[in-house]
Design a protein around this motif. Structure first.
Motif, PDB file in Angstrom:
ATOM      1  N   ALA A   1       0.775  -1.383   0.016  1.00  0.00           N
ATOM      2  CA  ALA A   1       0.182   0.220   0.091  1.00  0.00           C
ATOM      3  C   ALA A   1       0.905   1.358  -0.116  1.00  0.00           C
ATOM      4  O   ALA A   1       0.710   2.350  -0.662  1.00  0.00           O
ATOM      5  CB  ALA A   1      -0.934   0.016   1.168  1.00  0.00           C
ATOM      6  N   ALA A   2       1.933   1.169   0.768  1.00  0.00           N
ATOM      7  CA  ALA A   2       2.935   2.227   0.862  1.00  0.00           C
ATOM      8  C   ALA A   2       3.576   2.403  -0.405  1.00  0.00           C
ATOM      9  O   ALA A   2       3.713   3.962  -1.060  1.00  0.00           O
ATOM     10  CB  ALA A   2       3.853   2.285   1.875  1.00  0.00           C
ATOM     11  N   LYS A   3       3.880   1.415  -1.378  1.00  0.00           N
ATOM     12  CA  LYS A   3       4.350   1.512  -2.502  1.00  0.00           C
ATOM     13  C   LYS A   3       3.678   2.207  -3.428  1.00  0.00           C
ATOM     14  O   LYS A   3       4.029   3.023  -4.216  1.00  0.00           O
ATOM     15  CB  LYS A   3       4.759   0.203  -3.042  1.00  0.00           C
ATOM     16  N   ARG A   4       2.303   1.863  -3.415  1.00  0.00           N
ATOM     17  CA  ARG A   4       0.954   2.546  -4.362  1.00  0.00           C
ATOM     18  C   ARG A   4       1.198   3.999  -3.944  1.00  0.00           C
ATOM     19  O   ARG A   4       1.189   4.758  -5.051  1.00  0.00           O
ATOM     20  CB  ARG A   4      -0.039   1.959  -4.304  1.00  0.00           C
ATOM     21  N   LYS A   5       1.072   4.367  -2.697  1.00  0.00           N
ATOM     22  CA  LYS A   5       1.057   5.785  -2.443  1.00  0.00           C
ATOM     23  C   LYS A   5       2.594   6.703  -2.438  1.00  0.00           C
ATOM     24  O   LYS A   5       2.355   7.869  -3.029  1.00  0.00           O
ATOM     25  CB  LYS A   5       0.844   5.901  -0.922  1.00  0.00           C
ATOM     26  N   ALA A   6       3.524   6.272  -2.749  1.00  0.00           N
ATOM     27  CA  ALA A   6       4.627   6.685  -3.008  1.00  0.00           C
ATOM     28  C   ALA A   6       5.094   6.953  -4.494  1.00  0.00           C
ATOM     29  O   ALA A   6       6.233   7.347  -4.756  1.00  0.00           O
ATOM     30  CB  ALA A   6       5.892   5.933  -2.165  1.00  0.00           C
ATOM     31  N   ARG A   7       4.046   6.254  -5.445  1.00  0.00           N
ATOM     32  CA  ARG A   7       4.425   6.319  -6.665  1.00  0.00           C
ATOM     33  C   ARG A   7       4.583   7.876  -7.099  1.00  0.00           C
ATOM     34  O   ARG A   7       4.217   8.745  -6.702  1.00  0.00           O
ATOM     35  CB  ARG A   7       3.353   6.141  -7.575  1.00  0.00           C
ATOM     36  N   GLY A   8       5.773   7.955  -7.557  1.00  0.00           N
ATOM     37  CA  GLY A   8       6.395   9.458  -8.137  1.00  0.00           C
ATOM     38  C   GLY A   8       7.157  10.071  -7.102  1.00  0.00           C
ATOM     39  O   GLY A   8       7.949  11.084  -7.707  1.00  0.00           O
ATOM     40  N   TYR A   9       7.501   9.588  -5.907  1.00  0.00           N
ATOM     41  CA  TYR A   9       8.596   9.872  -5.034  1.00  0.00           C
ATOM     42  C   TYR A   9      10.183   9.346  -5.866  1.00  0.00           C
ATOM     43  O   TYR A   9      10.220   8.509  -6.469  1.00  0.00           O
ATOM     44  CB  TYR A   9       8.560   9.519  -3.618  1.00  0.00           C
ATOM     45  N   ARG A  10      11.030  10.519  -5.768  1.00  0.00           N
ATOM     46  CA  ARG A  10      12.177   9.990  -6.413  1.00  0.00           C
ATOM     47  C   ARG A  10      13.350   9.506  -5.755  1.00  0.00           C
ATOM     48  O   ARG A  10      14.333   8.984  -6.363  1.00  0.00           O
ATOM     49  CB  ARG A  10      12.920  11.548  -6.992  1.00  0.00           C
ATOM     50  N   THR A  11      13.250   9.335  -4.338  1.00  0.00           N
ATOM     51  CA  THR A  11      14.297   8.660  -3.600  1.00  0.00           C
ATOM     52  C   THR A  11      13.561   7.381  -2.618  1.00  0.00           C
ATOM     53  O   THR A  11      12.412   7.569  -2.260  1.00  0.00           O
ATOM     54  CB  THR A  11      14.999   9.664  -2.573  1.00  0.00           C
TER      55      THR A  11
ATOM     56  N   ILE B   1       6.642   4.079   4.025  1.00  0.00           N
ATOM     57  CA  ILE B   1       6.236   2.767   4.382  1.00  0.00           C
ATOM     58  C   ILE B   1       5.960   2.928   6.104  1.00  0.00           C
ATOM     59  O   ILE B   1       5.055   2.323   6.687  1.00  0.00           O
ATOM     60  CB  ILE B   1       7.374   1.780   4.323  1.00  0.00           C
ATOM     61  N   TYR B   2       6.819   3.763   6.799  1.00  0.00           N
ATOM     62  CA  TYR B   2       6.672   3.751   8.135  1.00  0.00           C
ATOM     63  C   TYR B   2       5.318   4.796   8.267  1.00  0.00           C
ATOM     64  O   TYR B   2       4.707   4.066   9.360  1.00  0.00           O
ATOM     65  CB  TYR B   2       7.924   4.584   8.628  1.00  0.00           C
ATOM     66  N   ALA B   3       4.917   5.537   7.514  1.00  0.00           N
ATOM     67  CA  ALA B   3       3.727   6.243   8.044  1.00  0.00           C
ATOM     68  C   ALA B   3       2.613   5.244   7.665  1.00  0.00           C
ATOM     69  O   ALA B   3       1.714   5.513   8.322  1.00  0.00           O
ATOM     70  CB  ALA B   3       3.625   7.378   6.986  1.00  0.00           C
ATOM     71  N   THR B   4       2.973   4.659   6.548  1.00  0.00           N
ATOM     72  CA  THR B   4       1.563   3.503   6.414  1.00  0.00           C
ATOM     73  C   THR B   4       1.545   2.543   7.449  1.00  0.00           C
ATOM     74  O   THR B   4       0.467   2.039   7.996  1.00  0.00           O
ATOM     75  CB  THR B   4       1.791   3.091   5.031  1.00  0.00           C
TER      76      THR B   4
END
Length: 72
Positions: free
Chosen positions: A37-47, A55-58
Motif C-alpha cells: 500500500a505504501a508503494k502505491r502511495k509513494a508512486r512518483g517519489y524520487r528517492t 512505509i513507516y507512515a503507512t
C-alpha cells in the motif's frame, strides 16, 4: 491418503513449531500488504528515503495532527 501422509511428513517441522510458538505467517502477510500500500502511495517519489518514510507512515498508522501556529 498416502499423499496426505507425505505432505504432513514434508511439513512436519513447521506444523510442530506452531504448537510451540502459536505463530503463523499472517503477521508477515499483513506487513507485506502495508508495504505494498505504501508503494502505491509513494508512486512518483524520487528517492528510496521517501519510500521508506511512506512505509513507516503507512505501517505505523501515524496520526499527524497539525496545530495552528500560535502568535504571541
Amino acid at each position: 491418503m498416502v499423499k496426505v501422509a507425505q505432505t504432513l511428513k514434508k511439513h512436519e517441522p513447521g506444523i510442530l513449531r506452531w504448537f510451540v510458538s502459536k505463530m503463523t505467517n499472517g503477521l508477515l502477510e499483513g506487513i507485506n500488504s502495508l508495504v505494498q500500500a505504501a508503494k502505491r502511495k509513494a508512486r512518483g517519489y524520487r528517492t528510496i528515503k521517501n519510500f521508506i518514510a511512506m512505509i513507516y507512515a503507512t505501517a505505523n498508522k501515524l496520526i499527524i495532527k497539525v496545530e495552528p501556529h500560535k502568535q504571541g
